[in-house]
Write an enzyme that holds these catalytic residues in place. Sequence first.
Site, PDB file in Angstrom:
ATOM      1  N   PHE A  18       0.851  -1.188   0.000  1.00 49.13           N
ATOM      2  CA  PHE A  18       0.000   0.000   0.000  1.00 49.13           C
ATOM      3  C   PHE A  18       0.889   1.243   0.000  1.00 49.13           C
ATOM      4  CE2 PHE A  18      -4.586  -0.197   0.538  1.00 49.13           C
ATOM      5  CZ  PHE A  18      -4.941   1.153   0.532  1.00 49.13           C
ATOM      6  N   HIS A  48       1.480  -6.255   6.417  1.00 48.87           N
ATOM      7  CA  HIS A  48       0.455  -6.290   5.371  1.00 48.87           C
ATOM      8  C   HIS A  48       1.058  -6.591   3.995  1.00 48.87           C
ATOM      9  CE1 HIS A  48      -2.583  -4.566   8.123  1.00 48.87           C
ATOM     10  NE2 HIS A  48      -1.535  -3.941   8.628  1.00 48.87           N
ATOM     11  N   HIS A  52      -1.833 -11.850   3.804  1.00 54.51           N
ATOM     12  CA  HIS A  52      -1.775 -11.537   5.232  1.00 54.51           C
ATOM     13  C   HIS A  52      -3.161 -11.576   5.856  1.00 54.51           C
ATOM     14  CE1 HIS A  52      -2.595  -7.598   3.349  1.00 54.51           C
ATOM     15  NE2 HIS A  52      -3.282  -7.357   4.457  1.00 54.51           N
ATOM     16  N   ASP A  54      -5.365  -9.572   8.693  1.00 57.99           N
ATOM     17  CA  ASP A  54      -5.500  -8.392   9.553  1.00 57.99           C
ATOM     18  C   ASP A  54      -6.002  -8.821  10.930  1.00 57.99           C
ATOM     19  OD1 ASP A  54      -4.793  -6.674   7.532  1.00 57.99           O
ATOM     20  OD2 ASP A  54      -6.825  -5.949   7.151  1.00 57.99           O
ATOM     21  N   HIS A  58      -5.740  -3.598  13.778  1.00 61.60           N
ATOM     22  CA  HIS A  58      -5.478  -2.807  12.565  1.00 61.60           C
ATOM     23  C   HIS A  58      -6.520  -1.717  12.364  1.00 61.60           C
ATOM     24  CE1 HIS A  58      -4.321  -1.699   8.566  1.00 61.60           C
ATOM     25  NE2 HIS A  58      -5.321  -2.315   7.967  1.00 61.60           N
ATOM     26  N   HIS A 160     -13.977  -2.758   6.834  1.00 67.33           N
ATOM     27  CA  HIS A 160     -13.232  -3.191   8.019  1.00 67.33           C
ATOM     28  C   HIS A 160     -14.065  -3.016   9.295  1.00 67.33           C
ATOM     29  CE1 HIS A 160      -9.591  -3.022   5.457  1.00 67.33           C
ATOM     30  NE2 HIS A 160      -9.081  -3.869   6.340  1.00 67.33           N
ATOM     31  N   GLU A 172      -6.178 -10.935   2.988  1.00 65.99           N
ATOM     32  CA  GLU A 172      -6.056 -10.038   1.835  1.00 65.99           C
ATOM     33  C   GLU A 172      -4.808 -10.407   1.032  1.00 65.99           C
ATOM     34  OE1 GLU A 172      -8.096  -6.052   3.809  1.00 65.99           O
ATOM     35  OE2 GLU A 172      -5.981  -6.467   4.228  1.00 65.99           O
TER      36      GLU A 172
END
Length: 208
Positions: A18, A48, A52, A54, A58, A160, A172
């Site tokens: 990201f 991440h 991965h 979460d 997070h 989320h 993800e």
Amino acid sequence: MKRLWDISPPLHTGSPVFPGDTPYRQRWAASIGPGCPVNVSELTLSPHAGAHADGPLHYAAGAPAIGNVALDAFLGPCRVVHCIDVGPLVLPEHLRHAADGLPPRVLVRTCRQAPVDRWVDDFTAFAPQTLEWLADRGVRLVGIDTASVDPAPSKTLDAHQVLLRRDLRVLENLVLDDVEEGDYELIALPLKLVQADASPVRAVLREL
């Protein structure tokens, strides 16, 4: 032997993360040579990066770290559902064709080919109501082959927040390019990182 599908992207220097997140870096702390019998590396990376899981930490202050989350959701029967080229959000209508007898884990393929070597901004995410719809049907873990269950520009992280409220686990950055729709066994255990907001996983599917 039952067939396995490795649904984890390769993780190395240059793997996409990201924007603004910590990229994968590796240096050799020790190398085999005179007086040294081993190679030992040092890794720096965002939890991440790559495939991965979460943890609630997070997306909620004071929530459990990934190493304190029960493992049972990450292991067991799952269904892979294809929602390729459905647009920016996976909606309940995109999943209804595969909704009969849903197991507790659902992985959604949205990409014709997962972008394992580059970052893309316009990936497909989950509509919040889709996660509610899945939770209502007994689903405990959701997974997707993109960088996030929320769109990249989102600041409210509505999907989320549904994960938090419905106590759903999430995977993800999966790679489902070679996986047909259907039912499998999922094995994707996070590391016991008791202070971390997420953990890399080696996610695999095994035929039932």
